[in-house]
Design a protein around this motif. Structure first.
Motif, PDB file in Angstrom:
ATOM      1  N   ARG A 144       0.838  -1.207   0.000  1.00 58.18           N
ATOM      2  CA  ARG A 144       0.000   0.000   0.000  1.00 58.18           C
ATOM      3  C   ARG A 144       0.863   1.244   0.000  1.00 58.18           C
ATOM      4  NH1 ARG A 144      -1.448   3.436   4.081  1.00 58.18           N
ATOM      5  NH2 ARG A 144      -3.378   4.661   3.741  1.00 58.18           N
ATOM      6  N   VAL A 145       1.829   1.304   0.892  1.00 63.32           N
ATOM      7  CA  VAL A 145       2.713   2.471   0.978  1.00 63.32           C
ATOM      8  C   VAL A 145       3.519   2.628  -0.308  1.00 63.32           C
ATOM      9  CG1 VAL A 145       4.712   3.448   2.174  1.00 63.32           C
ATOM     10  CG2 VAL A 145       2.856   2.394   3.484  1.00 63.32           C
ATOM     11  N   ALA A 146       4.073   1.521  -0.818  1.00 65.35           N
ATOM     12  CA  ALA A 146       4.901   1.581  -2.021  1.00 65.35           C
ATOM     13  C   ALA A 146       4.089   2.034  -3.225  1.00 65.35           C
ATOM     14  CB  ALA A 146       5.536   0.219  -2.286  1.00 65.35           C
ATOM     15  N   SER A 147       2.861   1.565  -3.347  1.00 66.52           N
ATOM     16  CA  SER A 147       2.034   1.917  -4.502  1.00 66.52           C
ATOM     17  C   SER A 147       1.658   3.388  -4.504  1.00 66.52           C
ATOM     18  CB  SER A 147       0.769   1.053  -4.518  1.00 66.52           C
ATOM     19  OG  SER A 147       1.076  -0.293  -4.766  1.00 66.52           O
ATOM     20  N   ILE A 148       1.219   3.880  -3.353  1.00 66.62           N
ATOM     21  CA  ILE A 148       0.824   5.291  -3.271  1.00 66.62           C
ATOM     22  C   ILE A 148       2.033   6.190  -3.531  1.00 66.62           C
ATOM     23  CG2 ILE A 148      -0.103   7.086  -1.762  1.00 66.62           C
ATOM     24  CD1 ILE A 148      -1.598   4.814  -0.270  1.00 66.62           C
ATOM     25  N   THR A 149       3.164   5.848  -2.922  1.00 59.81           N
ATOM     26  CA  THR A 149       4.369   6.670  -3.068  1.00 59.81           C
ATOM     27  C   THR A 149       4.894   6.632  -4.493  1.00 59.81           C
ATOM     28  OG1 THR A 149       4.953   6.186  -0.760  1.00 59.81           O
ATOM     29  CG2 THR A 149       6.694   7.060  -2.183  1.00 59.81           C
ATOM     30  N   ALA A 150       4.962   5.433  -5.087  1.00 59.66           N
ATOM     31  CA  ALA A 150       5.540   5.293  -6.424  1.00 59.66           C
ATOM     32  C   ALA A 150       4.653   5.910  -7.492  1.00 59.66           C
ATOM     33  CB  ALA A 150       5.787   3.817  -6.727  1.00 59.66           C
ATOM     34  N   SER A 151       3.350   5.651  -7.432  1.00 56.34           N
ATOM     35  CA  SER A 151       2.456   6.199  -8.446  1.00 56.34           C
ATOM     36  C   SER A 151       2.457   7.727  -8.410  1.00 56.34           C
ATOM     37  CB  SER A 151       1.036   5.672  -8.250  1.00 56.34           C
ATOM     38  OG  SER A 151       0.239   5.934  -9.386  1.00 56.34           O
ATOM     39  N   SER A 152       2.558   8.300  -7.222  1.00 54.70           N
ATOM     40  CA  SER A 152       2.643   9.752  -7.100  1.00 54.70           C
ATOM     41  C   SER A 152       3.975  10.263  -7.638  1.00 54.70           C
ATOM     42  CB  SER A 152       2.472  10.169  -5.633  1.00 54.70           C
ATOM     43  OG  SER A 152       1.218   9.764  -5.128  1.00 54.70           O
ATOM     44  N   ALA A 153       5.069   9.554  -7.320  1.00 55.85           N
ATOM     45  CA  ALA A 153       6.405   9.990  -7.752  1.00 55.85           C
ATOM     46  C   ALA A 153       6.537   9.971  -9.267  1.00 55.85           C
ATOM     47  CB  ALA A 153       7.465   9.103  -7.117  1.00 55.85           C
ATOM     48  N   ILE A 154       5.860   9.036  -9.947  1.00 53.82           N
ATOM     49  CA  ILE A 154       5.905   8.993 -11.410  1.00 53.82           C
ATOM     50  C   ILE A 154       5.442  10.319 -11.999  1.00 53.82           C
ATOM     51  CG2 ILE A 154       4.849   7.917 -13.443  1.00 53.82           C
ATOM     52  CD1 ILE A 154       4.772   5.294 -11.828  1.00 53.82           C
ATOM     53  N   GLU A 155       4.515  10.983 -11.310  1.00 52.45           N
ATOM     54  CA  GLU A 155       3.985  12.266 -11.779  1.00 52.45           C
ATOM     55  C   GLU A 155       4.692  13.455 -11.133  1.00 52.45           C
ATOM     56  OE1 GLU A 155       2.086  11.846 -14.195  1.00 52.45           O
ATOM     57  OE2 GLU A 155       1.676   9.714 -13.868  1.00 52.45           O
ATOM     58  N   GLY A 156       5.806  13.202 -10.442  1.00 55.24           N
ATOM     59  CA  GLY A 156       6.559  14.282  -9.830  1.00 55.24           C
ATOM     60  C   GLY A 156       6.036  14.724  -8.485  1.00 55.24           C
ATOM     61  N   VAL A 157       5.125  13.953  -7.897  1.00 53.83           N
ATOM     62  CA  VAL A 157       4.575  14.282  -6.582  1.00 53.83           C
ATOM     63  C   VAL A 157       5.400  13.540  -5.536  1.00 53.83           C
ATOM     64  CG1 VAL A 157       2.563  14.154  -5.083  1.00 53.83           C
ATOM     65  CG2 VAL A 157       2.269  14.640  -7.525  1.00 53.83           C
ATOM     66  N   VAL A 158       6.267  14.274  -4.844  1.00 55.21           N
ATOM     67  CA  VAL A 158       7.209  13.664  -3.909  1.00 55.21           C
ATOM     68  C   VAL A 158       7.207  14.454  -2.600  1.00 55.21           C
ATOM     69  CG1 VAL A 158       9.615  13.054  -3.471  1.00 55.21           C
ATOM     70  CG2 VAL A 158       8.667  12.821  -5.783  1.00 55.21           C
ATOM     71  N   VAL A 159       7.147  13.721  -1.481  1.00 54.13           N
ATOM     72  CA  VAL A 159       7.322  14.320  -0.152  1.00 54.13           C
ATOM     73  C   VAL A 159       8.673  13.832   0.353  1.00 54.13           C
ATOM     74  CG1 VAL A 159       6.441  14.452   2.200  1.00 54.13           C
ATOM     75  CG2 VAL A 159       4.836  14.379   0.267  1.00 54.13           C
ATOM     76  N   PRO A 160       9.704  14.697   0.334  1.00 57.66           N
ATOM     77  CA  PRO A 160      11.068  14.243   0.645  1.00 57.66           C
ATOM     78  C   PRO A 160      11.238  13.672   2.042  1.00 57.66           C
ATOM     79  CG  PRO A 160      11.081  16.423  -0.391  1.00 57.66           C
ATOM     80  CD  PRO A 160       9.667  16.120  -0.037  1.00 57.66           C
ATOM     81  N   ASP A 161      10.518  14.210   3.003  1.00 55.77           N
ATOM     82  CA  ASP A 161      10.615  13.737   4.389  1.00 55.77           C
ATOM     83  C   ASP A 161       9.868  12.419   4.506  1.00 55.77           C
ATOM     84  OD1 ASP A 161      10.378  13.223   7.113  1.00 55.77           O
ATOM     85  OD2 ASP A 161      10.159  15.334   7.647  1.00 55.77           O
ATOM     86  N   ARG A 162      10.616  11.315   4.535  1.00 56.06           N
ATOM     87  CA  ARG A 162       9.994   9.991   4.514  1.00 56.06           C
ATOM     88  C   ARG A 162       9.100   9.758   5.730  1.00 56.06           C
ATOM     89  NH1 ARG A 162      11.071   4.959   2.199  1.00 56.06           N
ATOM     90  NH2 ARG A 162       9.345   3.597   2.776  1.00 56.06           N
ATOM     91  N   ALA A 163       9.560  10.207   6.886  1.00 51.10           N
ATOM     92  CA  ALA A 163       8.760  10.012   8.101  1.00 51.10           C
ATOM     93  C   ALA A 163       7.433  10.762   7.993  1.00 51.10           C
ATOM     94  CB  ALA A 163       9.535  10.465   9.326  1.00 51.10           C
ATOM     95  N   ARG A 164       7.490  11.981   7.453  1.00 50.04           N
ATOM     96  CA  ARG A 164       6.254  12.754   7.311  1.00 50.04           C
ATOM     97  C   ARG A 164       5.351  12.111   6.256  1.00 50.04           C
ATOM     98  NH1 ARG A 164       3.705  17.277   8.682  1.00 50.04           N
ATOM     99  NH2 ARG A 164       2.430  18.344   7.124  1.00 50.04           N
ATOM    100  N   ALA A 165       5.931  11.630   5.177  1.00 44.52           N
ATOM    101  CA  ALA A 165       5.137  10.945   4.155  1.00 44.52           C
ATOM    102  C   ALA A 165       4.413   9.746   4.749  1.00 44.52           C
ATOM    103  CB  ALA A 165       6.025  10.515   2.999  1.00 44.52           C
TER     104      ALA A 165
END
Length: 350
Positions: free
Chosen positions: A51-72
């Motif tokens: 779940r975490v990997a899918s939400i993070t990766a699909s968003s990152a493909i479109e340039g949507v990134v939260v650099p602070d991993r703990a906050r993400a």
């Protein structure tokens, strides 16, 4: 829609490489029920990670990134009340859309579902969500010099509602007819939806989230346990090239679907191979589970604690112990007494 107009001709002859990949997918699908019965603890862990990997990766493909991993991670867990910027807002939106598809009864597939997913995706932003595009759009590439190259031309805005509705109707008809492999039908649906490009923004994310749901509806649930989006992010160049190669001539009904379908089936086959490897690794720990079972049933005190098992079986992890205790509880061999850190277990009288 276009891909479903003459389906028997378009995908009537499946390339050998795709046939082999589909065989891997179907063998993997056949093992899923066995894993659900035998490895519930592992599947729970894999589902949380996927779940975490899918939400993070699909968003990152479109340039949507939260650099602070703990906050993400806190955003994905729903523990952040104030979202600071657009990336955090869109990450939370994709979280909501994916959780809706994974945790709710989202059927039936219709235009309203697509609009609802899009509305959820942008619910935390000031931008418009939940409506089809009102102006024609292009999908372009920008090089280092800033020059633009048109990747493909979606359908016109005025035609979008019709194309979306027609695509859904044709997909549902073919899925019910069961004349073609369901994975190929899901892949074609994703291809056509991306070419239609019904929204001003968020097309890729809506399509990827919906693809997971359609695969699960067809019985291919591996995306619950292994992130397809993460694999796509890792092979992003191949992803975009496959899409590009299969969009040439789409408007004229002359597109070749196999570059995209070959890539799509490969991603799914890779996920099933990964799933099998992780299950095998967990099964290799089966001797430890057997040791826990033997200790609990034959050597532990009538009333015992998890700490007793840790002491008797050093080197056995707490997750392994919990898996065995849960299984024995469901079998009626043991039952819990109390809650929290002081909880104990009692063996059933045989």
């Amino acid at each position: 829609m276009r891909s479903f107009a003459n389906l028997d001709v378009l995908i009537g002859q499946v390339p050998g490489a795709v046939v082999n990949a589909l065989l891997t997918v179907d063998v993997g699908r056949g093992s899923e029920a066995l894993y659900r019965d035998q490895l519930p603890g592992l599947l729970s862990q894999l589902a949380n990670r996927a779940r975490v990997a899918s939400i993070t990766a699909s968003s990152a493909i479109e340039g949507v990134v939260v650099p602070d991993r703990a906050r993400a991670d806190r955003i994905l867990a729903g523990r952040v009340s104030h979202l600071r910027n657009r990336s955090e807002q869109e990450l939370a939106g994709y979280r909501d859309a994916q959780d809706y598809l994974f945790q709710s009864s989202w059927r039936p597939l219709n235009s309203g579902l697509l609009l609802h997913l899009h509305k959820m995706l942008f619910a935390h932003t000031a931008g418009p969500g939940g409506r089809f595009k009102t102006e024609d759009n292009l999908v372009v590439d920008r090089n280092a010099a800033g020059d633009l190259t048109v990747r493909f031309r979606p359908v016109q805005a005025a035609d979008t509602p019709f194309y979306v509705s027609e695509l859904i109707d044709r997909y549902r008809h073919e899925a019910s007819a069961q004349r073609h492999h369901p994975v190929l039908l899901v892949g074609l649906f994703a291809l056509d939806l991306l070419v239609i490009h019904p929204f001003e923004d968020g097309n890729g994310r809506v399509t990827r989230a919906l693809t997971n749901a359609l695969l699960m509806e067809a019985g291919y649930t591996v995306s619950r346990y292994v992130s397809l989006e993460q694999r796509i992010a890792e092979t992003a160049d191949l992803y975009y090239q496959a899409l590009l190669d299969s969009t040439h001539g789409w408007h004229e009904d002359q597109a070749d679907p196999w570059p995209w379908l070959g890539y799509f089936v490969d991603v799914l086959a890779n996920a099933y191979r990964t799933f099998a490897q992780r299950a095998a690794a967990d099964r290799s720990d089966g001797s430890k589970q057997d040791r826990v079972r033997d200790y609990v049933l034959n050597h532990a005190p009538l009333v015992f604690r998890v700490a007793d098992i840790r002491t008797a079986l050093p080197g056995v992890s707490d997750p392994t112990i919990r898996v065995v205790l849960d299984r024995l509880r469901r079998e009626g061999a043991i039952f819990p007494e109390g809650l929290g850190r002081g909880a104990t277990w009692r063996r059933a009288v045989r």
